[in-house]
Design a protein around this motif. Structure first.
Motif, mmCIF file in Angstrom:
data_model
loop_
_atom_site.group_PDB
_atom_site.id
_atom_site.type_symbol
_atom_site.label_atom_id
_atom_site.label_comp_id
_atom_site.label_asym_id
_atom_site.label_seq_id
_atom_site.Cartn_x
_atom_site.Cartn_y
_atom_site.Cartn_z
ATOM 1 N N LYS A 176 0.234 0.574 -1.911
ATOM 2 C CA LYS A 176 -0.454 0.012 -0.746
ATOM 3 C C LYS A 176 -1.753 -0.685 -1.130
ATOM 4 C CE LYS A 176 1.143 3.671 2.397
ATOM 5 N NZ LYS A 176 0.702 4.735 3.345
ATOM 6 N N ASN A 177 -2.452 -0.120 -2.103
ATOM 7 C CA ASN A 177 -3.780 -0.627 -2.454
ATOM 8 C C ASN A 177 -3.779 -1.606 -3.618
ATOM 9 O OD1 ASN A 177 -4.989 1.040 -0.447
ATOM 10 N ND2 ASN A 177 -4.911 2.784 -1.846
ATOM 11 N N ASN A 178 -2.590 -1.933 -4.129
ATOM 12 C CA ASN A 178 -2.542 -2.888 -5.232
ATOM 13 C C ASN A 178 -2.766 -4.306 -4.742
ATOM 14 O OD1 ASN A 178 -0.482 -0.623 -6.628
ATOM 15 N ND2 ASN A 178 -1.818 -1.722 -8.041
ATOM 16 N N SER A 179 -3.351 -5.113 -5.611
ATOM 17 C CA SER A 179 -3.660 -6.501 -5.258
ATOM 18 C C SER A 179 -2.407 -7.379 -5.303
ATOM 19 C CB SER A 179 -4.696 -7.065 -6.230
ATOM 20 O OG SER A 179 -4.133 -7.166 -7.537
ATOM 21 N N ASP A 180 -2.519 -8.570 -4.730
ATOM 22 C CA ASP A 180 -1.428 -9.539 -4.829
ATOM 23 C C ASP A 180 -1.137 -9.864 -6.289
ATOM 24 O OD1 ASP A 180 -1.507 -9.545 -2.093
ATOM 25 O OD2 ASP A 180 -2.174 -11.619 -1.870
ATOM 26 N N ASP A 205 5.423 3.252 4.899
ATOM 27 C CA ASP A 205 4.521 2.375 5.642
ATOM 28 C C ASP A 205 5.222 1.035 5.840
ATOM 29 O OD1 ASP A 205 1.585 1.692 6.494
ATOM 30 O OD2 ASP A 205 2.158 0.103 5.103
ATOM 31 N N ASP A 206 5.474 0.673 7.092
ATOM 32 C CA ASP A 206 6.242 -0.539 7.379
ATOM 33 C C ASP A 206 5.521 -1.809 6.931
ATOM 34 O OD1 ASP A 206 8.092 1.137 8.485
ATOM 35 O OD2 ASP A 206 7.556 0.706 10.578
ATOM 36 N N ALA A 207 4.199 -1.798 7.033
ATOM 37 C CA ALA A 207 3.444 -2.988 6.627
ATOM 38 C C ALA A 207 3.589 -3.231 5.127
ATOM 39 C CB ALA A 207 1.969 -2.834 6.993
#
Length: 348
Positions: A176-180, A205-207
């Motif tokens: 979730k917290n990883n960058s693009d 987490d759907d997002a």
């Protein structure tokens, strides 16, 4: 003297495999010639149409975790296709060394989960986690500049030995917290390694699954979500609706330990979305959820393999060694037993 000998063997193995990876003059038969490798032909773990593979995490207890040593473990098991944990490939490509003692970290985390951690140990754990976060930042910077040719060389070394890489699971990449940039790097590297999909723990987490599905579409590679005891027959439904590039990395053993009934039914109902399936033998909750030697738990491993064979499902079954290695044995010997189990089940 013992350390010098071990270092010498490791250097010999590394040089031998590196030559094989980099030279077009090396034939498969010559590649297998050194006695340390004990291989005179390429491995084949496709039995009656079913590809049996292994996740390289299964060899985590082996002392040498280098790319070359990991390849030897795979070949010693006669395995021809793998799900690759990121460490062997990244260290081969020059990733900065992680000097943290992971055994201490895991021990403290276990105490924290059980509620038995002391104040001093909690402080030590917080310090280790801070150091790990700093290391992750360092690795993120390294990934931005690493030469992809090293991963190409890694793939050639494995492919020429007869081992294909069907899945890639780098650490700290698709969370979730990883960058693009992290996500782009992971998917780009997977394609360089020849993988059809990357694997990651289902985030719940759907997002996040929407985000990852969009990245997977961008790169033209599938992202297969792995599950532990949160697995249910509907766990993946939202992700599958979000993107055709979202898929399953089903874990049949964890599915059984979660208390789900009729485990073969999820294979039948989701087979078109399964990119690979982890194989281990766990017990039902009623029997204690143990992770046991294959054939002694409640997971219908033989039935699952035979279903894959009979229905001609294309996804591989991935051996994941998680039961305790018996005294006097090692991970390679135990994975060999798992391969033999698969071959026997598929010959019936």
């Amino acid at each position: 003297m013992q350390n010098d000998s071990k270092s010498g063997r490791r250097k010999f193995l590394k040089n031998t495999l590196a030559v094989a990876a980099g030279s077009t003059l090396i034939t498969p038969s010559l590649f297998g010639a050194p006695s340390i490798l004990k291989h005179y032909k390429k491995p084949n773990s496709r039995f009656n149409g079913v590809q049996v593979g292994v996740i390289t995490y299964s060899f985590r207890s082996m002392e040498d975790q280098s790319a070359e040593a990991t390849l030897k473990y795979i070949l010693d098991c006669g395995i021809s296709a793998i799900e690759l944990i990121g460490d062997p490939a990244e260290t081969f490509a020059g990733r900065p060394e992680n000097k943290l003692d992971r055994s201490v970290f895991f021990g403290l985390m276990k105490k924290k989960r059980s509620g038995s951690i002391s104040d001093d140990e909690a402080k030590q754990l917080a310090e280790i986690q801070a150091e790990q976060a700093a290391y992750n930042t360092q690795v993120g910077q390294w990934r931005k500049t690493v030469d992809m040719k090293k991963f190409e060389q890694f793939r050639k070394m494995y492919n020429r030995a007869g081992v294909d890489i069907y899945a890639f699971k780098p650490r700290n990449t698709f969370g979730k917290n990883n960058s693009d940039a992290d996500i782009d790097w992971g998917m780009k590297t997977a394609k360089v390694l020849g993988a059809s999909h990357v694997t990651v723990e289902h985030p719940g987490d759907d997002a996040t699954t929407l985000r990852l599905g969009n990245f997977a579409k961008k790169h033209g590679i599938y992202i297969a979500y792995h599950g532990h005891e949160q697995q249910t027959p509907t766990l993946w439904d939202t992700a599958l609706e979000q993107s055709k590039y979202n898929a399953l990395n089903l874990d049949l053993g964890h599915f059984v330990a979660a208390g789900n009934t009729a485990p073969l039914e999820i294979i039948k109902s989701k087979h078109q979305h399964i990119k690979s399936m982890h194989l281990k033998d766990r017990q039902t909750p009623e029997h204690g959820k143990g992770n046991l030697v294959w054939g002694s738990g409640d997971t219908p491993l033989a039935g699952a393999l035979q279903l894959m064979r009979d229905e001609k499902y294309a996804f591989p079954g991935t051996i994941e060694l998680e039961y305790n290695v018996p005294e006097g044995s090692n991970a390679v010997a135990e994975v060999q037993k798992c391969v033999a189990f698969c071959e026997k089940a598929l010959s019936k």
